[in-house]
Motif scaffolding. Structure first.
Motif, short mmCIF file in Angstrom:
data_model
loop_
_atom_site.label_atom_id
_atom_site.label_comp_id
_atom_site.label_asym_id
_atom_site.label_seq_id
_atom_site.Cartn_x
_atom_site.Cartn_y
_atom_site.Cartn_z
N ASP A 233 0.85 -1.20 0.00
CA ASP A 233 0.00 0.00 0.00
C ASP A 233 0.88 1.24 0.00
OD1 ASP A 233 -2.69 -1.14 0.33
OD2 ASP A 233 -1.91 -1.85 2.25
N CYS A 234 0.61 2.14 -0.93
CA CYS A 234 1.33 3.41 -0.98
C CYS A 234 0.65 4.38 -0.03
CB CYS A 234 1.33 3.96 -2.40
SG CYS A 234 2.09 5.58 -2.52
N ARG A 235 1.44 4.97 0.85
CA ARG A 235 0.85 5.93 1.80
C ARG A 235 0.62 7.28 1.13
NH1 ARG A 235 4.74 3.85 5.98
NH2 ARG A 235 3.49 2.70 7.48
N ALA A 236 1.35 7.53 0.04
CA ALA A 236 1.25 8.84 -0.62
C ALA A 236 0.00 8.96 -1.49
CB ALA A 236 2.50 9.09 -1.43
N CYS A 237 -0.24 7.96 -2.36
CA CYS A 237 -1.36 8.08 -3.30
C CYS A 237 -2.43 7.00 -3.10
CB CYS A 237 -0.85 8.06 -4.75
SG CYS A 237 -0.36 6.42 -5.33
N ARG A 238 -2.24 6.12 -2.12
CA ARG A 238 -3.21 5.07 -1.79
C ARG A 238 -3.31 3.98 -2.85
NH1 ARG A 238 -4.44 5.91 3.37
NH2 ARG A 238 -4.53 8.11 3.84
N HIS A 239 -2.36 3.95 -3.75
CA HIS A 239 -2.33 2.87 -4.73
C HIS A 239 -1.98 1.56 -4.02
CE1 HIS A 239 -1.68 0.93 -8.59
NE2 HIS A 239 -0.49 0.53 -8.20
N THR A 240 -2.63 0.49 -4.42
CA THR A 240 -2.37 -0.82 -3.83
C THR A 240 -1.90 -1.78 -4.91
OG1 THR A 240 -4.02 -0.49 -2.12
CG2 THR A 240 -3.39 -2.74 -2.56
N LYS B 297 9.00 0.56 -4.34
CA LYS B 297 8.43 1.89 -4.46
C LYS B 297 7.15 1.80 -5.27
CE LYS B 297 11.19 3.51 -8.33
NZ LYS B 297 12.13 4.51 -8.80
N CYS B 298 6.31 2.78 -5.08
CA CYS B 298 5.01 2.79 -5.73
C CYS B 298 5.19 2.92 -7.24
CB CYS B 298 4.19 3.96 -5.19
SG CYS B 298 2.59 4.13 -6.00
N ARG B 299 4.49 2.05 -7.98
CA ARG B 299 4.58 2.10 -9.44
C ARG B 299 3.82 3.28 -10.00
NH1 ARG B 299 3.37 -4.08 -11.07
NH2 ARG B 299 5.14 -4.97 -10.02
N LYS B 300 2.89 3.77 -9.24
CA LYS B 300 2.05 4.85 -9.74
C LYS B 300 2.68 6.22 -9.52
CE LYS B 300 -2.76 6.29 -9.67
NZ LYS B 300 -4.01 6.22 -8.89
N CYS B 301 3.11 6.49 -8.30
CA CYS B 301 3.62 7.84 -8.02
C CYS B 301 5.11 7.85 -7.70
CB CYS B 301 2.83 8.49 -6.88
SG CYS B 301 3.22 7.84 -5.25
N GLY B 302 5.73 6.66 -7.56
CA GLY B 302 7.16 6.61 -7.32
C GLY B 302 7.57 6.81 -5.88
#
Ligand SMILES: [Zn+2]
Length: 74
Positions: free
Chosen positions: A22-29, A58-63
């Protein structure tokens, strides 16, 4: 039942869990295959300790590297 110990990425694979990130920055899972991740760690000589695995993700969506890991059930 008590909680299973999930200290290593190989523990996830052994219990048949995948890794939920879970990305804490953009909530992407994202759900990662724990067996593939375990294989990648052994091929590259990376630590299987979850803290080390988490630090590499790292988050694939927002990095963002501000991600949280846990088991994915189904
Ligand atoms: Zn993100």
């Amino acid at each position: 039942m008590g909680s299973k110990r999930l200290d290593l990425i190989s523990d996830y694979a052994r219990h048949g869990f995948n890794l939920r990130v879970d990305c804490r920055a953009c909530r992407h899972t994202a759900v990662l295959n724990a067996r593939e991740l375990t294989d990648t760690c052994s091929k590259r000589g990376w630590s299987r300790v979850m803290a080390a695995v988490e630090a590499r993700l790292k988050c694939r969506k927002c990095g963002s590297r501000d991600v949280r890991c846990g088991p994915s059930f189904g």
